[in-house]
Scaffold this motif. Sequence first.
Motif, PDB file in Angstrom:
ATOM      1  N   LEU A 129       0.684  -1.082   0.084  1.00  0.00           N
ATOM      2  CA  LEU A 129       0.193   0.088  -0.077  1.00  0.00           C
ATOM      3  C   LEU A 129       0.787   1.073   0.157  1.00  0.00           C
ATOM      4  N   LYS A 130       1.686   0.885   1.236  1.00  0.00           N
ATOM      5  CA  LYS A 130       2.768   2.325   1.313  1.00  0.00           C
ATOM      6  C   LYS A 130       3.594   2.460  -0.560  1.00  0.00           C
ATOM      7  N   LYS A 131       3.558   1.678  -1.149  1.00  0.00           N
ATOM      8  CA  LYS A 131       4.296   1.712  -2.764  1.00  0.00           C
ATOM      9  C   LYS A 131       3.420   1.896  -3.677  1.00  0.00           C
ATOM     10  N   MET A 132       1.656   1.687  -3.373  1.00  0.00           N
ATOM     11  CA  MET A 132       1.006   2.045  -4.182  1.00  0.00           C
ATOM     12  C   MET A 132       1.006   3.565  -3.854  1.00  0.00           C
ATOM     13  N   GLY A 133       1.533   4.556  -2.998  1.00  0.00           N
ATOM     14  CA  GLY A 133       1.763   5.669  -2.267  1.00  0.00           C
ATOM     15  C   GLY A 133       0.010   5.989  -1.951  1.00  0.00           C
ATOM     16  N   PHE A 134      -0.151   5.037  -0.883  1.00  0.00           N
ATOM     17  CA  PHE A 134      -1.463   5.194  -0.295  1.00  0.00           C
ATOM     18  C   PHE A 134       0.313   5.819   1.479  1.00  0.00           C
ATOM     19  N   LYS A 135      -0.920   7.457   2.029  1.00  0.00           N
ATOM     20  CA  LYS A 135      -0.067   8.141   2.715  1.00  0.00           C
ATOM     21  C   LYS A 135      -0.960   8.119   4.516  1.00  0.00           C
ATOM     22  N   HIS A 136      -2.966   7.892   3.839  1.00  0.00           N
ATOM     23  CA  HIS A 136      -3.714   7.698   5.998  1.00  0.00           C
ATOM     24  C   HIS A 136      -4.890   6.601   5.562  1.00  0.00           C
ATOM     25  N   ILE A 137      -4.182   5.937   6.538  1.00  0.00           N
ATOM     26  CA  ILE A 137      -4.748   4.476   5.837  1.00  0.00           C
ATOM     27  C   ILE A 137      -6.098   4.287   7.636  1.00  0.00           C
ATOM     28  N   LEU A 138      -7.203   4.200   6.704  1.00  0.00           N
ATOM     29  CA  LEU A 138      -8.168   4.158   7.977  1.00  0.00           C
ATOM     30  C   LEU A 138      -8.930   2.198   8.140  1.00  0.00           C
ATOM     31  N   ALA A 139      -7.988   1.702   9.499  1.00  0.00           N
ATOM     32  CA  ALA A 139      -8.947   0.569   9.485  1.00  0.00           C
ATOM     33  C   ALA A 139     -10.088   0.457  10.614  1.00  0.00           C
ATOM     34  N   GLU A 140     -10.863  -0.279   9.944  1.00  0.00           N
ATOM     35  CA  GLU A 140     -12.446  -0.166  10.298  1.00  0.00           C
ATOM     36  C   GLU A 140     -12.694  -1.399  11.393  1.00  0.00           C
ATOM     37  N   GLY A 141     -11.690  -1.823  11.682  1.00  0.00           N
ATOM     38  CA  GLY A 141     -12.488  -3.779  12.309  1.00  0.00           C
ATOM     39  C   GLY A 141     -11.914  -4.540  11.198  1.00  0.00           C
ATOM     40  N   GLY A 142     -12.402  -5.870  11.419  1.00  0.00           N
ATOM     41  CA  GLY A 142     -13.454  -5.884  13.241  1.00  0.00           C
ATOM     42  C   GLY A 142     -12.198  -6.242  14.185  1.00  0.00           C
ATOM     43  N   GLY A 143     -12.355  -6.686  15.343  1.00  0.00           N
ATOM     44  CA  GLY A 143     -10.963  -7.083  16.660  1.00  0.00           C
ATOM     45  C   GLY A 143     -10.000  -7.998  15.929  1.00  0.00           C
ATOM     46  N   GLU A 144     -10.152  -9.337  14.916  1.00  0.00           N
ATOM     47  CA  GLU A 144      -9.084  -9.346  14.892  1.00  0.00           C
ATOM     48  C   GLU A 144      -7.831  -8.783  13.928  1.00  0.00           C
ATOM     49  N   LEU A 145      -8.693  -7.698  13.161  1.00  0.00           N
ATOM     50  CA  LEU A 145      -7.577  -6.878  11.994  1.00  0.00           C
ATOM     51  C   LEU A 145      -7.429  -5.604  13.327  1.00  0.00           C
ATOM     52  N   ASN A 146      -7.769  -5.434  13.781  1.00  0.00           N
ATOM     53  CA  ASN A 146      -6.829  -4.113  15.035  1.00  0.00           C
ATOM     54  C   ASN A 146      -6.434  -4.450  15.818  1.00  0.00           C
ATOM     55  N   TRP A 147      -6.216  -6.118  16.803  1.00  0.00           N
ATOM     56  CA  TRP A 147      -5.266  -7.521  17.101  1.00  0.00           C
ATOM     57  C   TRP A 147      -4.366  -6.995  16.504  1.00  0.00           C
ATOM     58  N   SER A 148      -4.676  -7.300  14.678  1.00  0.00           N
ATOM     59  CA  SER A 148      -3.187  -7.142  14.641  1.00  0.00           C
ATOM     60  C   SER A 148      -2.222  -6.023  14.226  1.00  0.00           C
ATOM     61  N   LEU A 149      -2.801  -5.091  13.765  1.00  0.00           N
ATOM     62  CA  LEU A 149      -2.398  -3.611  13.479  1.00  0.00           C
ATOM     63  C   LEU A 149      -1.451  -3.587  14.759  1.00  0.00           C
ATOM     64  N   LEU A 150      -2.280  -3.404  15.428  1.00  0.00           N
ATOM     65  CA  LEU A 150      -2.255  -2.726  17.232  1.00  0.00           C
ATOM     66  C   LEU A 150      -0.506  -3.604  17.731  1.00  0.00           C
ATOM     67  N   ASN A 151      -1.027  -5.043  17.019  1.00  0.00           N
ATOM     68  CA  ASN A 151       0.178  -6.145  17.829  1.00  0.00           C
ATOM     69  C   ASN A 151       1.686  -5.871  16.612  1.00  0.00           C
ATOM     70  N   LEU A 152       1.211  -5.141  16.239  1.00  0.00           N
ATOM     71  CA  LEU A 152       2.664  -5.118  14.455  1.00  0.00           C
ATOM     72  C   LEU A 152       3.083  -4.141  14.963  1.00  0.00           C
ATOM     73  N   GLY A 153       2.528  -3.133  16.168  1.00  0.00           N
ATOM     74  CA  GLY A 153       2.889  -1.361  16.440  1.00  0.00           C
ATOM     75  C   GLY A 153       2.925  -0.883  14.939  1.00  0.00           C
ATOM     76  N   VAL A 154       1.799  -1.147  14.368  1.00  0.00           N
ATOM     77  CA  VAL A 154       1.849   0.333  13.032  1.00  0.00           C
ATOM     78  C   VAL A 154       0.674   1.337  13.231  1.00  0.00           C
ATOM     79  N   VAL A 155      -0.057   1.375  14.494  1.00  0.00           N
ATOM     80  CA  VAL A 155      -1.081   2.222  14.421  1.00  0.00           C
ATOM     81  C   VAL A 155      -0.590   3.381  15.520  1.00  0.00           C
ATOM     82  N   ASP A 156      -0.923   4.541  14.518  1.00  0.00           N
ATOM     83  CA  ASP A 156      -0.313   6.660  15.103  1.00  0.00           C
ATOM     84  C   ASP A 156      -1.951   6.270  16.226  1.00  0.00           C
ATOM     85  N   LYS A 157      -3.159   5.927  15.777  1.00  0.00           N
ATOM     86  CA  LYS A 157      -4.368   6.705  16.484  1.00  0.00           C
ATOM     87  C   LYS A 157      -4.832   6.163  16.622  1.00  0.00           C
TER      88      LYS A 157
END
Length: 220
Positions: A135-163
């Motif tokens: 996604l970064k290579k494709m030029g995306f700058k701001h991703i809004l992740a809208e769930g659910g709980g499993e995806l939230n865990w994966s993103l938070l656990n990877l330490g890539v969430v800003d907000k």
Amino acid sequence: MRITVNAAMTVDGKIATVSGNSKISSKEDLVRVHKLRSKSDAIMVGISTVLIDNPLLTVRLTKYKQKDPSRVIIDSCGRIPLDSKILKTASRIETIIFVSEGAQKQKIQSLKDRGAKVIVAGRKNVDLIKALFYLKKMGFKHILAEGGGELNWSLLNLGVVDKLIVTIAPIIVGGRTSTTLVEGCGYGTISDGIKMELNKVYRQNHGELVVAYSLNRFDI
Ligand SMILES: NC(=O)c1ccc[n+]([C@@H]2O[C@H](COP(=O)([O-])OP(=O)(O)OC[C@H]3O[C@@H](n4cnc5c(N)ncnc54)[C@H](OP(=O)(O)O)[C@@H]3O)[C@@H](O)[C@H]2O)c1
């Protein structure tokens, strides 16, 4: 690339009831979410959210719209239904589906025929880090992740969430099996938990609280 996680939660931490009903936000909160969508260049969800909610993931409730953000679906086996709202609109709104090497070639072709971009990332499950680098290579700058709980865990656990932005609705639904804000395998001790800094809290109508946290994150 910045990643924001947004969710609506009951006071007891659920983002859906035992039957998968997730209509937690008030109209005022939905308008807030649509404004947030309009400032993002992609909205990401896990496949279970698509299977249960059949969302459209467009900007509809605000006039601050330039163009609809791209939709990004994390779907290892390519289970997204061909008649889902997302695929029905994939020819006019960019739709990127990340699958794993396990997804059937025939299904991948059907997804492409409906206008979706299909990207293979990962062997059995989608490798989220690979997907984020794509996604970064494709030029995306701001991703809004809208769930659910499993995806939230994966993103938070990877330490890539800003907000992390959570709307807490003054309601309790209980249920051992109802999906919580963050699922996954969790941490064994409180000290291992993900630390966040409180940025903003405000009250909306109907007693909803919007709480925004910032996180120290791994730069992607
Ligand atoms: N209140 C809210 O704000 C809100 C927002 C969104 C959703 N929801 C609710 O949340 C529920 C769905 O949440 P959920 O936790 O069950 O599922 P989810 O996060 O929507 O999707 C999880 C699925 O995504 C796929 N996936 C592939 N790679 C992954 C990875 N690296 N990390 C995480 N997931 C990956 C997996 O399926 P495969 O193995 O098939 O790929 C996994 O089972 C629904 O009831 C929905 O209504 C509520």
